[in-house]
Structures are given as C-alpha cells and as structure tokens.
Design a protein around this motif. Sequence first.
Motif, mmCIF file in Angstrom:
data_model
loop_
_atom_site.group_PDB
_atom_site.id
_atom_site.type_symbol
_atom_site.label_atom_id
_atom_site.label_comp_id
_atom_site.label_asym_id
_atom_site.label_seq_id
_atom_site.Cartn_x
_atom_site.Cartn_y
_atom_site.Cartn_z
ATOM 1 N N UNK A 126 25.065 -12.709 14.815
ATOM 2 C CA UNK A 126 25.220 -11.988 13.555
ATOM 3 C C UNK A 126 24.521 -10.437 13.608
ATOM 4 N N UNK A 127 23.738 -10.319 14.523
ATOM 5 C CA UNK A 127 23.023 -8.848 14.848
ATOM 6 C C UNK A 127 24.138 -7.784 15.127
ATOM 7 N N UNK A 128 23.974 -6.681 14.300
ATOM 8 C CA UNK A 128 24.897 -5.533 14.387
ATOM 9 C C UNK A 128 24.131 -4.349 15.162
ATOM 10 N N UNK A 129 22.617 -4.456 15.304
ATOM 11 C CA UNK A 129 22.162 -3.380 16.064
ATOM 12 C C UNK A 129 21.043 -3.979 17.030
ATOM 13 N N UNK A 130 21.266 -4.483 18.009
ATOM 14 C CA UNK A 130 20.634 -5.325 19.189
ATOM 15 C C UNK A 130 19.544 -4.729 19.605
ATOM 16 N N UNK A 131 19.566 -3.269 19.710
ATOM 17 C CA UNK A 131 18.202 -2.365 20.067
ATOM 18 C C UNK A 131 17.084 -2.602 19.280
ATOM 19 N N UNK A 132 17.585 -2.957 17.969
ATOM 20 C CA UNK A 132 16.390 -2.939 16.886
ATOM 21 C C UNK A 132 15.877 -4.414 16.678
ATOM 22 N N UNK A 133 16.504 -5.408 17.219
ATOM 23 C CA UNK A 133 16.100 -6.813 16.985
ATOM 24 C C UNK A 133 14.604 -6.894 17.834
ATOM 25 N N UNK A 134 13.808 -7.475 16.905
ATOM 26 C CA UNK A 134 12.228 -7.540 17.493
ATOM 27 C C UNK A 134 11.432 -8.789 16.608
ATOM 28 N N UNK A 135 10.787 -9.303 17.472
ATOM 29 C CA UNK A 135 9.847 -10.391 17.048
ATOM 30 C C UNK A 135 8.318 -9.906 17.061
ATOM 31 N N UNK A 136 7.727 -9.888 15.744
ATOM 32 C CA UNK A 136 6.246 -9.403 15.778
ATOM 33 C C UNK A 136 5.257 -10.407 15.124
ATOM 34 N N UNK A 137 4.147 -10.300 15.475
ATOM 35 C CA UNK A 137 3.020 -11.049 14.991
ATOM 36 C C UNK A 137 2.537 -10.451 13.924
ATOM 37 N N UNK A 138 3.045 -10.998 12.688
ATOM 38 C CA UNK A 138 3.012 -10.524 11.263
ATOM 39 C C UNK A 138 1.615 -10.562 10.711
ATOM 40 N N UNK A 139 1.154 -11.803 10.871
ATOM 41 C CA UNK A 139 -0.146 -12.251 10.424
ATOM 42 C C UNK A 139 -0.944 -13.142 10.995
ATOM 43 N N UNK A 140 -2.254 -13.152 10.930
ATOM 44 C CA UNK A 140 -3.028 -14.239 11.559
ATOM 45 C C UNK A 140 -3.693 -15.091 10.256
ATOM 46 N N UNK A 141 -2.793 -16.030 9.776
ATOM 47 C CA UNK A 141 -3.085 -16.631 8.574
ATOM 48 C C UNK A 141 -4.057 -17.938 8.857
ATOM 49 N N UNK A 142 -4.680 -18.188 7.771
ATOM 50 C CA UNK A 142 -5.721 -19.605 7.795
ATOM 51 C C UNK A 142 -5.247 -20.614 8.769
ATOM 52 N N UNK A 143 -4.190 -20.908 8.660
ATOM 53 C CA UNK A 143 -3.947 -22.158 9.333
ATOM 54 C C UNK A 143 -2.562 -22.043 10.372
ATOM 55 N N UNK A 144 -1.997 -20.781 10.587
ATOM 56 C CA UNK A 144 -0.979 -20.763 11.256
ATOM 57 C C UNK A 144 -1.098 -19.080 11.779
ATOM 58 N N UNK A 145 -0.428 -18.872 12.989
ATOM 59 C CA UNK A 145 -0.009 -17.404 13.453
ATOM 60 C C UNK A 145 1.462 -17.339 12.954
ATOM 61 N N UNK A 146 1.639 -16.323 11.821
ATOM 62 C CA UNK A 146 2.650 -15.935 11.450
ATOM 63 C C UNK A 146 3.766 -14.970 12.339
ATOM 64 N N UNK A 147 4.808 -15.440 12.866
ATOM 65 C CA UNK A 147 5.792 -14.336 13.572
ATOM 66 C C UNK A 147 6.971 -14.335 12.792
ATOM 67 N N UNK A 148 7.394 -12.945 12.772
ATOM 68 C CA UNK A 148 8.503 -12.652 12.161
ATOM 69 C C UNK A 148 9.596 -11.909 12.834
ATOM 70 N N UNK A 149 10.903 -12.576 12.798
ATOM 71 C CA UNK A 149 11.959 -11.852 13.232
ATOM 72 C C UNK A 149 12.512 -10.833 12.486
ATOM 73 N N UNK A 150 13.041 -9.659 13.179
ATOM 74 C CA UNK A 150 13.504 -8.592 12.409
ATOM 75 C C UNK A 150 15.015 -8.337 12.955
ATOM 76 N N UNK A 151 15.829 -8.311 12.184
ATOM 77 C CA UNK A 151 17.278 -7.888 12.721
ATOM 78 C C UNK A 151 18.375 -7.590 11.757
ATOM 79 N N UNK A 152 19.230 -6.655 11.913
ATOM 80 C CA UNK A 152 20.206 -6.033 10.952
ATOM 81 C C UNK A 152 21.312 -6.574 11.064
#
Length: 294
Positions: free
Chosen positions: A227-253
């Motif tokens: 589904x990705x249309x901009x492969x160079x801009x696909x990224x996974x980041x550590x968005x937040x260190x929450x109380x009970x989990x480490x929140x990772x976020x996938x970003x893709x166009x």
Amino acid sequence: MFILATEVQQNIEQNVEELDKKVSRLSTVIDDGINKAIDFGFDLFLAIVIFIIGRIVLSLVRKLFKKIMNRSNIDEGVVKFLDSMIKVFGYIVIIITICGQIGIQTTSFITLLGTAGVSIGLALQGSLANFAGGILILITKPFALGDYIIAEGVEGNVTKIDIIYTTLQSIDNKSIKLPNGKLADSVLTNVTHQEERRLDVEIGIGYDDDIKKAKQIMADVMKQSGYGIKPDEEIVVVKELAESSIVLEMRMWVKTEDYWNAKFYLNENVKYKFDENNISIPFNQLDVNLKNVQ
C-alpha cells in the motif's frame, strides 16, 4: 301681449344660454377625455416600450453574467440560483418603472415591498442562514460530491448538496442531513480532499521486549503490504514511553482510497508477526485482592 312676448323671448334666451353652457361643458369634458386618452395611450405605449427594452437589457445582463460565471468555474447550481435572482430583481425594477410611467404611485409599493421583505426575513431567519450557508458552500467548495467529511460531530460521504441542507451517507448507510448554516460556520475536515494520506498506526510493546526487533518487524510489514506509495518516507518511531507499554508508531503514505484497507492490514499482520517472534502487546489488567474479614 307685448309683455307675454317679452317673457317668452327671455325664457328662450335663457334656455339657449343654458344649452350653450352645457354644450360647452360637454365639449370641455370630451376634450379633456380625449387629451387624457391620448396621454394614457402615449404612457401605455411608453410602458410597452420600457417593458420590451427592459426585457432585452435583462436578457443581455443574464447572458453576460452566465459567461462570467462559467469562466470562473463556479458550481452550476449557484449560477442557476443567482441567475434566477437577477431575473426576479430585474422584473421588479421593470414593473416599478412601468407603474411610475402610467401614473401609479410607487412609493407606497416600494415601502410595502420592503416591509414585507423584512417581515419574511425575520420569520425565516434560520432558513435564510442555511440558505446563505448553502450559497457560500457552493461558491467556496470546501467539499464536493463523493468527499468524506467530518463536521458537527457526524461524518460520511457527501451524496447531495442543496441550498438548505447537505446530505451525508454514513459508513453504516445512514442518511444524515446537515443544515448549511451550521456547516458553513463550523470546523470541517475533508478526509478525501487530497489524493494521498499519511497513515499512522500505533502499537504498544512490553518494556522487556526488544525495541529494535519490533521496529524491524513493523518496517517489514509496511514494505510487504503493497500500500505504500513513498517507500523512502516509511518509518517506525518510538512515540511514547507509556505507563504499561512502549508505544511504537508506523508512518507511511498511502492513496486515500486505500487508507482503511492499509490500516487493517498493518494491525492484523503486525499482530501475527509479533506472536511469531514472542513480542508482547500489553493490555490493561486489574488485580483484585480479597481479604477474609472475620
């Protein structure tokens, strides 16, 4: 005999004088009637000329207006509505001009028309606000038919744009009518206005799990999704260190029409890959302790 003849002669003279006066008055009335008829006929002729010329001028104005509006790429519904308003206003001006020409007092008519307009405006205040909002929407075009919008706490695809209401169709096939007055004056989100959208998907992992491994798995799922249309801009980041989990976020166009399918695909397949690699997805738990009180 002489006296009697004199009286008869005097009566005859009086009758002749009275007859002359009546004939004179009748002649005056006839002359006045003819003059008024001529004046009225002339005014009527001018009124007909004014009507014909007025219609020609109004027709030219409407044609010129349509040409200008068509060049401006304004919605056809707006053009038709404004054209009808110009037509009504033009005929009102022509009628008032004709009434003035044939001697009808127009001051009271204009006053009555204004008073009626104010009364109608006050009575239809809400409808007029929706009407103005509809005109504004059709001119500014914040959305078009088929767009998916979010406004006034509801959302759906735009199926119809009227002067008073805009109709939405929700995902579960409900028909929603929004007053144009509120719609034009509210914060509106047009989800499908752009051809591309950035998809952000958050997934939490445990504090004991390997962050680098989880990020690599998520990046691989994005690449394999198709589904990705901009492969160079696909990224996974550590968005937040929450109380009970480490929140990772996938970003893709992705393409706008693929947004939901791509989101569902990522959620499902990341879960499968995490299970295969023993990476946990924490969830809230409640511990209940029971005490035996005697």
